[in-house]
Design a protein around this motif. Structure first.
Motif, mmCIF file in Angstrom:
data_model
loop_
_atom_site.group_PDB
_atom_site.id
_atom_site.type_symbol
_atom_site.label_atom_id
_atom_site.label_comp_id
_atom_site.label_asym_id
_atom_site.label_seq_id
_atom_site.Cartn_x
_atom_site.Cartn_y
_atom_site.Cartn_z
ATOM 1 N N ILE A 94 107.848 62.048 26.762
ATOM 2 C CA ILE A 94 108.213 63.608 28.435
ATOM 3 C C ILE A 94 107.452 63.993 28.668
ATOM 4 C CG2 ILE A 94 109.986 65.091 28.726
ATOM 5 C CD1 ILE A 94 111.256 64.427 26.146
ATOM 6 N N ASN A 95 107.331 63.922 29.929
ATOM 7 C CA ASN A 95 106.104 64.001 30.603
ATOM 8 C C ASN A 95 106.851 65.363 32.145
ATOM 9 O OD1 ASN A 95 103.687 64.383 32.980
ATOM 10 N ND2 ASN A 95 103.844 63.259 33.982
ATOM 11 N N ALA A 96 106.318 66.719 31.270
ATOM 12 C CA ALA A 96 107.009 67.650 31.951
ATOM 13 C C ALA A 96 106.089 68.539 33.172
ATOM 14 C CB ALA A 96 106.945 69.090 30.733
ATOM 15 N N ILE A 97 106.877 68.038 34.429
ATOM 16 C CA ILE A 97 106.231 68.183 35.346
ATOM 17 C C ILE A 97 106.863 69.773 35.818
ATOM 18 C CG2 ILE A 97 105.478 68.196 37.627
ATOM 19 C CD1 ILE A 97 105.432 64.823 36.845
ATOM 20 N N LYS A 98 105.940 71.155 36.425
ATOM 21 C CA LYS A 98 106.609 72.359 37.601
ATOM 22 C C LYS A 98 106.005 72.123 38.905
ATOM 23 C CE LYS A 98 105.909 76.280 39.375
ATOM 24 N NZ LYS A 98 105.449 76.540 40.789
ATOM 25 N N GLY A 99 107.876 71.323 39.267
ATOM 26 C CA GLY A 99 107.284 70.968 40.664
ATOM 27 C C GLY A 99 108.930 71.213 41.253
ATOM 28 N N ASP A 100 108.745 70.599 42.459
ATOM 29 C CA ASP A 100 109.821 71.432 43.395
ATOM 30 C C ASP A 100 110.632 70.026 44.563
ATOM 31 O OD1 ASP A 100 111.307 71.467 45.818
ATOM 32 O OD2 ASP A 100 109.964 72.197 46.455
ATOM 33 N N ILE A 101 111.275 69.424 44.077
ATOM 34 C CA ILE A 101 112.336 68.061 44.769
ATOM 35 C C ILE A 101 111.826 67.614 45.977
ATOM 36 C CG2 ILE A 101 114.172 68.789 44.550
ATOM 37 C CD1 ILE A 101 112.798 65.471 43.143
ATOM 38 N N HIS A 102 112.129 69.692 46.340
ATOM 39 C CA HIS A 102 112.351 69.419 48.095
ATOM 40 C C HIS A 102 110.881 68.818 49.057
ATOM 41 C CE1 HIS A 102 115.402 72.420 47.286
ATOM 42 N NE2 HIS A 102 115.582 72.074 48.446
ATOM 43 N N ASN A 103 110.055 68.848 47.648
ATOM 44 C CA ASN A 103 108.083 68.016 48.134
ATOM 45 C C ASN A 103 107.543 66.865 47.446
ATOM 46 O OD1 ASN A 103 107.836 70.443 50.930
ATOM 47 N ND2 ASN A 103 108.572 71.797 49.254
ATOM 48 N N THR A 104 108.263 66.703 47.138
ATOM 49 C CA THR A 104 108.031 65.594 45.244
ATOM 50 C C THR A 104 107.030 64.613 46.295
ATOM 51 O OG1 THR A 104 108.230 64.500 44.017
ATOM 52 C CG2 THR A 104 110.055 63.760 45.420
ATOM 53 N N GLU A 105 106.220 64.165 45.491
ATOM 54 C CA GLU A 105 105.511 62.834 46.033
ATOM 55 C C GLU A 105 105.595 61.419 44.929
ATOM 56 O OE1 GLU A 105 101.270 63.804 46.665
ATOM 57 O OE2 GLU A 105 101.706 65.212 47.726
ATOM 58 N N PHE A 106 106.536 61.751 44.520
ATOM 59 C CA PHE A 106 107.406 59.866 43.285
ATOM 60 C C PHE A 106 106.983 59.213 44.021
ATOM 61 C CE2 PHE A 106 109.142 63.569 40.445
ATOM 62 C CZ PHE A 106 108.161 63.414 40.167
ATOM 63 N N PRO A 107 106.377 57.688 44.105
ATOM 64 C CA PRO A 107 105.961 56.712 44.942
ATOM 65 C C PRO A 107 108.167 55.956 44.567
ATOM 66 C CG PRO A 107 104.988 56.706 42.748
ATOM 67 C CD PRO A 107 105.858 57.757 42.295
ATOM 68 N N ASP A 108 107.810 55.538 46.136
ATOM 69 C CA ASP A 108 109.250 54.681 45.886
ATOM 70 C C ASP A 108 109.590 53.880 44.998
ATOM 71 O OD1 ASP A 108 109.226 56.099 48.473
ATOM 72 O OD2 ASP A 108 108.698 53.728 50.104
ATOM 73 N N ASN A 109 110.908 53.444 44.804
ATOM 74 C CA ASN A 109 111.602 53.045 43.948
ATOM 75 C C ASN A 109 111.180 53.191 42.071
ATOM 76 O OD1 ASN A 109 113.137 51.724 45.976
ATOM 77 N ND2 ASN A 109 111.288 50.216 46.439
ATOM 78 N N LYS B 110 115.480 53.521 41.922
ATOM 79 C CA LYS B 110 115.413 51.741 41.937
ATOM 80 C C LYS B 110 116.304 51.566 43.327
ATOM 81 C CE LYS B 110 112.351 50.905 38.404
ATOM 82 N NZ LYS B 110 111.974 50.140 37.025
ATOM 83 N N PRO B 111 116.801 50.192 43.611
ATOM 84 C CA PRO B 111 118.060 50.023 43.554
ATOM 85 C C PRO B 111 118.926 48.985 42.995
ATOM 86 C CG PRO B 111 115.685 48.724 45.106
ATOM 87 C CD PRO B 111 115.385 49.194 43.779
ATOM 88 N N PHE B 112 120.059 49.891 42.936
ATOM 89 C CA PHE B 112 120.963 49.780 41.376
ATOM 90 C C PHE B 112 120.897 50.627 40.654
ATOM 91 C CE2 PHE B 112 121.026 45.539 43.599
ATOM 92 C CZ PHE B 112 122.278 45.972 44.595
#
Length: 321
Positions: free
Chosen positions: A154-169, A198-200
């Motif tokens: 589990i990687n617990a991250i303090k952050g805001d989904i409106h400004n996330t930088e997670f990679p595509d898919n 991810k797709p599907f």
């Protein structure tokens, strides 16, 4: 408190041609509290909320300020969040675990994870879990549990989904429990979830849904906003489905259920102080006049009780290639 808070209050008060004494009279606060706030000092969240309501300030128009309000609201709630029945009762958690089964070999985003009650339940079932929340209090509580239990995935991250930088898919599954009604810009959030899933891949949304009656909607959202100023809007069930369809999610699995509420526990969840019984008396008056708000609002044993309609929706991400 951030600087824009008190600057906006002073500007609005002057625009409405109100003195500090006028504002104190309307809010029921003393002038010293008003003066302290306008000078940038911290006052209680309850007092601050009374000022905003009296001035008709719509901080939803300011994303940064709104997100700061959400963070502060949930920082306040963090200490008692583990007592929230909807998340601690195994039958509610089982709904989510069953509808998303199997989680094996999946990377899961627990969006709006709170103190991690769902993430912890998924730890021995999923490959990796990213637990995201805007509140320092919530994330710090989860990190302490992860450390104590020596959980590695589990990687617990303090952050805001409106400004996330997670990679595509990036994620196989996204689970969002009781967060949709807090999102300031739901279209932006959906665009981001679409991109990082991810797709599907599957999205699982668990939330309260409002009555389809416009009058009931107004009352439900207004009372919720008084209790918790991080609240944005309860969607109707139809709106939730259409929102997902608009972003090419389909293959819906829908399970409706009800949660019984009583007033004391309901305000405790948001750490809301109703010392003057303003919200209580409002709900009591509605109940005595037979106005159910679409939630079976009633007066029993000298307390207010009601029922919230809940839904679990799983949908598949049909991406265009």
């Amino acid at each position: 408190m951030i600087e824009k808070d008190f600057e906006s209050v002073v500007e609005l008060r002057k625009k409405r041609k109100m003195t500090q004494r006028d504002l104190a009279r309307v809010t029921g606060l003393n002038i010293r509290t008003i003066s302290r706030f306008e000078n940038g000092e911290t006052i209680s969240a309850t007092s601050e909320k009374k000022i905003y309501i009296a001035l008709g300030y719509d901080f939803l128009q300011d994303t940064d300020l709104y997100l700061e309000k959400v963070k502060r609201s949930f920082d306040k709630q963090a200490s008692g969040y583990n007592e929230y029945t909807l998340l601690t009762d195994n039958k509610y958690l089982s709904r989510i675990l069953n509808i998303g089964y199997p989680f094996k070999d999946k990377r899961v985003l627990d969006l709006g994870c709170g103190t991690g009650l769902l993430s912890l339940s998924l730890a021995d079932k999923a490959k990796d879990i990213v637990a995201l929340d805007i509140s320092n209090g919530m994330i710090n509580s989860l990190k302490a549990k992860i450390k104590k239990r020596e959980i590695k995935n589990i990687n617990a991250i303090k952050g805001d989904i409106h400004n996330t930088e997670f990679p595509d898919n990036f994620f196989d599954t996204i689970v969002c429990v009781l967060s949709f009604h807090h999102f300031h810009d739901i279209s932006r959030v959906m665009q981001i979830l679409k991109r990082i899933l991810k797709p599907f891949g599957e999205i699982i949304v668990v939330d309260i849904y409002s009555s389809s009656n416009e009058g009931d909607q107004i009352l439900q959202n207004t009372c919720e906003k008084i209790r918790d100023f991080s609240h944005n809007k309860f969607f109707t069930l139809k709106e939730l489905k259409e929102l997902l369809k608009d972003f090419d999610f389909g293959g819906f699995e829908v399970e409706k259920f009800e949660v019984k509420r009583n007033y004391k526990d309901w305000i405790k969840m948001a750490n809301f102080e109703d010392s003057d019984k303003i919200l209580f008396n409002l709900l009591k008056g509605l109940a005595l006049n037979g106005i159910s708000m679409g939630s079976d609002l009633r007066l029993e044993e000298n307390t207010v009780k009601f029922t919230q309609n809940m839904v679990t929706i799983k949908a598949i991400n049909f991406k265009n290639f």
